[in-house]
Scaffold this active site. Structure first.
Site, PDB file in Angstrom:
ATOM      1  N   CYS A  11       0.862  -1.185   0.000  1.00 16.00           N
ATOM      2  CA  CYS A  11       0.000   0.000   0.000  1.00 16.00           C
ATOM      3  C   CYS A  11       0.892   1.226   0.000  1.00 16.00           C
ATOM      4  O   CYS A  11       2.115   1.100   0.071  1.00 16.00           O
ATOM      5  CB  CYS A  11      -1.063  -0.021   1.081  1.00 16.00           C
ATOM      6  SG  CYS A  11      -0.527   0.008   2.775  1.00 16.00           S
ATOM      7  N   CYS A  85      -5.558   0.708  -2.178  1.00 10.70           N
ATOM      8  CA  CYS A  85      -5.160   2.108  -2.182  1.00 10.70           C
ATOM      9  C   CYS A  85      -5.992   2.798  -3.255  1.00 10.70           C
ATOM     10  O   CYS A  85      -6.245   2.223  -4.294  1.00 10.70           O
ATOM     11  CB  CYS A  85      -3.694   2.272  -2.553  1.00 10.70           C
ATOM     12  SG  CYS A  85      -2.767   0.746  -2.519  1.00 10.70           S
ATOM     13  N   CYS A  89      -1.767   2.008  -7.979  1.00 13.65           N
ATOM     14  CA  CYS A  89      -0.789   1.148  -7.341  1.00 13.65           C
ATOM     15  C   CYS A  89       0.353   0.904  -8.302  1.00 13.65           C
ATOM     16  O   CYS A  89       0.147   0.752  -9.499  1.00 13.65           O
ATOM     17  CB  CYS A  89      -1.418  -0.161  -6.928  1.00 13.65           C
ATOM     18  SG  CYS A  89      -2.097   0.025  -5.294  1.00 13.65           S
TER      19      CYS A  89
END
Length: 137
Positions: A11, A85, A89
């Site tokens: 993340c 997220c 990413c």
């Protein structure tokens, strides 16, 4: 079976969800896969609520065994799992990739943290089963 697959939990800040996933991955499934976590940015310390609750629930001290690190510090991995997220990413080469769509509990109540921890635990168990039955790679 040859080497255990390497799983990277990713993340943005590598401070909370991905750290919890790395800790629980090691705790619950180290016989099936190796767990790593990283982010596109790092933080000086792992989220303190996460540290406190994982210590309380599992007796694991994440600050002793883990730290916030960047993607380029990871070994080559087989499976990439993004935590959910909302940012793009980063791309890591891998054989399998999935997103767990988990909200970031940072700054929220213990209840929110405990729900995320429980959710991550269930997903780790599920991942472990799928890897064991060769359903992934």
């Amino acid at each position: 079976m040859g080497q255990k697959p390497k799983v990277a939990f990713i993340c943005v800040h590598n401070s909370c969800r991905s750290q919890i996933a790395e800790a629980l991955g090691k705790y619950l499934a180290s016989d099936v896969f190796e767990s790593y976590s990283a982010g596109t940015e790092t933080v000086p310390q792992i989220n303190q609520d996460a540290v406190r609750l994982i210590k309380q629930l599992y007796g694991i001290d994440m600050e002793q065994t883990q730290y916030s690190k960047l993607l380029n510090e990871l070994p080559p991995v087989d499976i990439v799992i993004t935590m959910g997220c909302n940012v793009a990413c980063p791309y890591l080469p891998c054989k399998h990739r999935e997103d767990w769509g988990l909200d970031d509990p940072t700054g929220k109540s213990d209840k929110a943290f405990l729900e995320i921890i429980q959710s991550i635990k269930e997903k780790i168990d599920n991942l472990r089963n799928r890897i064991e039955h060769n359903a992934l790679l």
